[in-house]
Design a protein around this motif. Structure first.
Motif, PDB file in Angstrom:
ATOM      1  N   HIS A  98      26.566 -54.770 -69.183  1.00 13.61           N
ATOM      2  CA  HIS A  98      25.961 -53.446 -69.234  1.00 13.61           C
ATOM      3  C   HIS A  98      24.433 -53.549 -69.218  1.00 13.61           C
ATOM      4  CE1 HIS A  98      24.507 -49.708 -71.248  1.00 13.61           C
ATOM      5  NE2 HIS A  98      25.331 -49.175 -70.369  1.00 13.61           N
ATOM      6  N   ARG A 102      22.114 -52.181 -66.374  1.00  9.58           N
ATOM      7  CA  ARG A 102      21.429 -50.923 -66.711  1.00  9.58           C
ATOM      8  C   ARG A 102      19.904 -51.087 -66.758  1.00  9.58           C
ATOM      9  NH1 ARG A 102      22.477 -45.639 -70.350  1.00  9.58           N
ATOM     10  NH2 ARG A 102      20.323 -45.228 -70.820  1.00  9.58           N
ATOM     11  N   THR A 294      32.334 -37.895 -75.639  1.00  6.13           N
ATOM     12  CA  THR A 294      32.203 -39.237 -75.078  1.00  6.13           C
ATOM     13  C   THR A 294      33.184 -40.121 -75.838  1.00  6.13           C
ATOM     14  OG1 THR A 294      30.728 -40.990 -74.351  1.00  6.13           O
ATOM     15  CG2 THR A 294      30.276 -40.064 -76.531  1.00  6.13           C
ATOM     16  N   HIS A 352      24.682 -46.609 -74.334  1.00  4.28           N
ATOM     17  CA  HIS A 352      25.225 -45.848 -73.197  1.00  4.28           C
ATOM     18  C   HIS A 352      24.611 -44.453 -73.071  1.00  4.28           C
ATOM     19  CE1 HIS A 352      28.387 -48.529 -71.696  1.00  4.28           C
ATOM     20  NE2 HIS A 352      28.487 -48.931 -72.956  1.00  4.28           N
ATOM     21  N   CYS A 354      22.911 -41.171 -72.035  1.00  2.00           N
ATOM     22  CA  CYS A 354      22.799 -40.719 -70.645  1.00  2.00           C
ATOM     23  C   CYS A 354      21.519 -41.218 -69.973  1.00  2.00           C
ATOM     24  CB  CYS A 354      22.839 -39.192 -70.601  1.00  2.00           C
ATOM     25  SG  CYS A 354      22.631 -38.582 -68.918  1.00  2.00           S
TER      26      CYS A 354
HETATM   27  C1  HEM Z   1      22.698 -32.307 -67.273  1.00  2.00           C
HETATM   28  C2  HEM Z   1      23.098 -32.771 -68.299  1.00  2.00           C
HETATM   29  C3  HEM Z   1      23.776 -34.084 -68.562  1.00  2.00           C
HETATM   30  C4  HEM Z   1      24.545 -34.292 -69.649  1.00  2.00           C
HETATM   31  C5  HEM Z   1      24.892 -33.262 -70.735  1.00  2.00           C
HETATM   32  C6  HEM Z   1      24.979 -35.675 -69.598  1.00  2.00           C
HETATM   33  C7  HEM Z   1      25.756 -36.271 -70.567  1.00  2.00           C
HETATM   34  C8  HEM Z   1      26.078 -37.599 -70.608  1.00  2.00           C
HETATM   35  C9  HEM Z   1      26.828 -38.220 -71.674  1.00  2.00           C
HETATM   36  C10 HEM Z   1      27.364 -37.511 -72.916  1.00  2.00           C
HETATM   37  C11 HEM Z   1      26.949 -39.547 -71.368  1.00  2.00           C
HETATM   38  C12 HEM Z   1      27.671 -40.602 -72.209  1.00  2.00           C
HETATM   39  C13 HEM Z   1      26.710 -41.117 -73.253  1.00  2.00           C
HETATM   40  C14 HEM Z   1      27.366 -41.933 -74.350  1.00  2.00           C
HETATM   41  O1  HEM Z   1      28.548 -42.297 -74.231  1.00  2.00           O
HETATM   42  O2  HEM Z   1      26.700 -42.228 -75.359  1.00  2.00           O
HETATM   43  C15 HEM Z   1      26.286 -39.764 -70.103  1.00  2.00           C
HETATM   44  C16 HEM Z   1      26.187 -40.975 -69.474  1.00  2.00           C
HETATM   45  C17 HEM Z   1      25.686 -41.127 -68.206  1.00  2.00           C
HETATM   46  N1  HEM Z   1      25.042 -40.155 -67.453  1.00  2.00           N
HETATM   47 FE1  HEM Z   1      24.669 -38.239 -68.002  1.00  2.00          FE
HETATM   48  N2  HEM Z   1      24.480 -36.268 -68.469  1.00  2.00           N
HETATM   49  C18 HEM Z   1      23.719 -35.345 -67.806  1.00  2.00           C
HETATM   50  C19 HEM Z   1      23.008 -35.571 -66.646  1.00  2.00           C
HETATM   51  C20 HEM Z   1      22.988 -36.748 -65.937  1.00  2.00           C
HETATM   52  C21 HEM Z   1      22.203 -37.015 -64.760  1.00  2.00           C
HETATM   53  C22 HEM Z   1      21.213 -36.025 -64.124  1.00  2.00           C
HETATM   54  C23 HEM Z   1      22.526 -38.279 -64.336  1.00  2.00           C
HETATM   55  C24 HEM Z   1      22.027 -39.077 -63.155  1.00  2.00           C
HETATM   56  C25 HEM Z   1      21.218 -38.662 -62.231  1.00  2.00           C
HETATM   57  C26 HEM Z   1      23.475 -38.822 -65.278  1.00  2.00           C
HETATM   58  C27 HEM Z   1      24.043 -40.087 -65.203  1.00  2.00           C
HETATM   59  C28 HEM Z   1      24.728 -40.710 -66.229  1.00  2.00           C
HETATM   60  C29 HEM Z   1      25.162 -42.100 -66.198  1.00  2.00           C
HETATM   61  C30 HEM Z   1      25.010 -43.066 -65.029  1.00  2.00           C
HETATM   62  C31 HEM Z   1      25.748 -42.367 -67.445  1.00  2.00           C
HETATM   63  C32 HEM Z   1      26.316 -43.701 -67.932  1.00  2.00           C
HETATM   64  C33 HEM Z   1      25.249 -44.412 -68.765  1.00  2.00           C
HETATM   65  C34 HEM Z   1      25.748 -45.659 -69.469  1.00  2.00           C
HETATM   66  O3  HEM Z   1      26.927 -45.719 -69.836  1.00  2.00           O
HETATM   67  O4  HEM Z   1      24.950 -46.615 -69.645  1.00  2.00           O
HETATM   68  N3  HEM Z   1      23.734 -37.872 -66.236  1.00  2.00           N
HETATM   69  N4  HEM Z   1      25.755 -38.561 -69.654  1.00  2.00           N
END
Ligand code: HEM
Length: 403
Positions: A98, A102, A294, A352, A354
């Motif tokens: 990861h 990342r 999540t 992780h 976001c």
């Molecule tokens: C608009 C509101 C958004 C919300 C509410 C949101 C919410 C989340 C949440 C809850 C997670 C999981 C975090 C965790 O398990 O601790 C996540 C992971 C992720 N989000 Fe978002 N997200 C948003 C927008 C975006 C955008 C704009 C992108 C990319 C352009 C994105 C890409 C990702 C990716 C790639 C992950 C995985 C990260 C990891 O596991 O290292 N998200 N997001």
């Protein structure tokens, strides 16, 4: 509890017709009466208190990959569907992979967002400027869907002439977010993912030969400079940005406009002082976040909220419930854009958390400011919106408004 037994996880999700309209009544029941709930039929713990949710999402020693969870666990099934020769995105990778993937991705992505901020804002302004002033329109279809797709296309470096196809493939691959999808939807999702894979492969080769000012060029340059990333990992994670960012940002804009139009006093505060837009976005994220949950997988013997948990047990953390916990948020069911301290968990936490949060914030803030600037009298002009039935997400199918 209103019906003498703890609600199941699915009964608090958008798959259920009552929770789809509002999940908060059932989540409150659970938070008050069974905050660490074992949903035995789906072999999953369900957390609804802010403190427990924070503890779990912030703990970097827990696992994320569904295949580590016990047989029968709800989110293990998602991984099952996709079995085969497959590279995981950062969303489900565990350490050490990861961090390996990342860290360089985040560095390149954040540099790109910073460099392109004016361009991102201009894309949003253009979409809003093209909305009709002389008749009602669907805010979701006409603004909230195109904005994130156009923005991510510009960041990645998608050529304008491929844009229509890119949008079709993106929308098809987003069907992968639905663990309860039909076989037809699975087929469409596979088609979209395969097309995106081919297209990213083509773009990576093109950018190696002739770099441009975009994220795909950045990633192949990082790889050439020694970053330990395979072509497949670059492709899969660029797709993850696309899939993770589209529906979520659509819903952040849609839910935000809906909330503001239903809370005229809050909207009046925003119109009087547009510098409140950043705070308004945080309150929208707290109050009605696009992502409901999540998950993590327990990696060692431990207790959470006084309940013993064992390795390989799956835990779902309700971000919606945590964000309405009265222990942390005063009068949590009040929507208040001037709320003082709002350490919500809408973006999860820990390693992780976001990766797209900074981009989502830029897009939502610009969309709200520009929308109410262009349409100061914006109002609801259709029937009550229909909330989408996609479990674990919260957003509307359509929202008819008029300027
Ligand atoms: C608009 C509101 C958004 C919300 C509410 C949101 C919410 C989340 C949440 C809850 C997670 C999981 C975090 C965790 O398990 O601790 C996540 C992971 C992720 N989000 Fe978002 N997200 C948003 C927008 C975006 C955008 C704009 C992108 C990319 C352009 C994105 C890409 C990702 C990716 C790639 C992950 C995985 C990260 C990891 O596991 O290292 N998200 N997001």
């Amino acid at each position: 509890m209103t019906d003498q037994r703890a609600w199941s996880i699915v009964e608090t999700s958008a798959f259920d017709p009552i929770a789809r309209v509002s999940p908060h009544g059932r989540l409150k029941d659970l938070r008050e009466q069974c905050p660490v709930h074992r949903d035995e039929p789906v072999k999953t713990w369900f957390l609804t208190r802010y403190g427990d949710v924070r503890e779990i999402v912030n703990d970097r020693s827990l696992w994320r990959h569904g295949s580590r969870s016990e047989e029968g666990a709800l989110l293990r099934r998602i991984d099952r569907d996709d079995e085969g020769e497959r590279i995981d995105s950062i969303l489900t990778l565990d350490e050490p992979d990861h961090s390996r993937v990342r860290l360089p991705l985040a560095k390149a992505f954040y540099a790109r967002i910073n460099a392109m901020k004016p361009q991102i804002e201009a894309i949003i302004d253009k979409v809003i400027d093209e909305a009709p002033a002389d008749r009602p329109f669907d805010l979701i279809a006409d603004l909230a869907i195109p904005i994130p797709i156009l923005v991510i296309a510009a960041i990645l470096g998608v050529e304008e002439q491929r844009f229509r196809e890119f949008r079709d493939w993106s929308e098809a691959s987003i069907l992968g977010l639905n663990p309860l999808r039909t076989p037809e939807e699975t087929a469409r999702m596979e088609w979209g993912s395969a097309k995106l894979t081919d297209y990213f492969t083509e773009l990576m080769a093109a950018r190696r030969a002739a770099p441009k000012d975009d994220l795909i060029s950045d990633m192949v340059a990082l790889q050439a400079g020694g970053a330990p990333l395979s072509d497949g990992e670059i492709r899969v994670n660029l797709s993850a940005l696309l899939i993770g960012g589209n529906l979520t940002t659509t819903d952040l804009i849609g839910n935000g406009v809906w909330l503001l139009l239903n809370h005229p006093q809050e909207l009046a505060k925003l119109k009087a002082d547009p510098s409140l837009a950043a705070a308004a976005v945080e309150e929208i994220l707290r109050y009605d976040s696009p992502v409901a949950i999540t998950n993590r997988v327990i990696s060692d013997e431990r207790e959470v909220g006084g309940c013993p948990m064992h390795p390989h047990q799956s835990v779902i953390a309700s971000l919606h419930a945590a964000n309405r916990d009265p222990e942390v948020f005063e009068d949590p069911d009040r929507f208040d854009i001037t709320r003082k301290h709002a350490p919500h968990v809408a973006f999860g936490g820990g390693s992780h958390i976001c990766i797209g949060a900074p981009l989502a914030r830029i897009e939502a803030k610009q969309a709200l400011v520009r929308l109410f600037d262009r349409f100061p009298d914006l109002h609801l002009a259709g029937e009550e919106p229909t909330w989408r039935a996609l479990p674990f997400f919260r957003g509307m199918e359509a929202l008819v408004v008029a300027g």
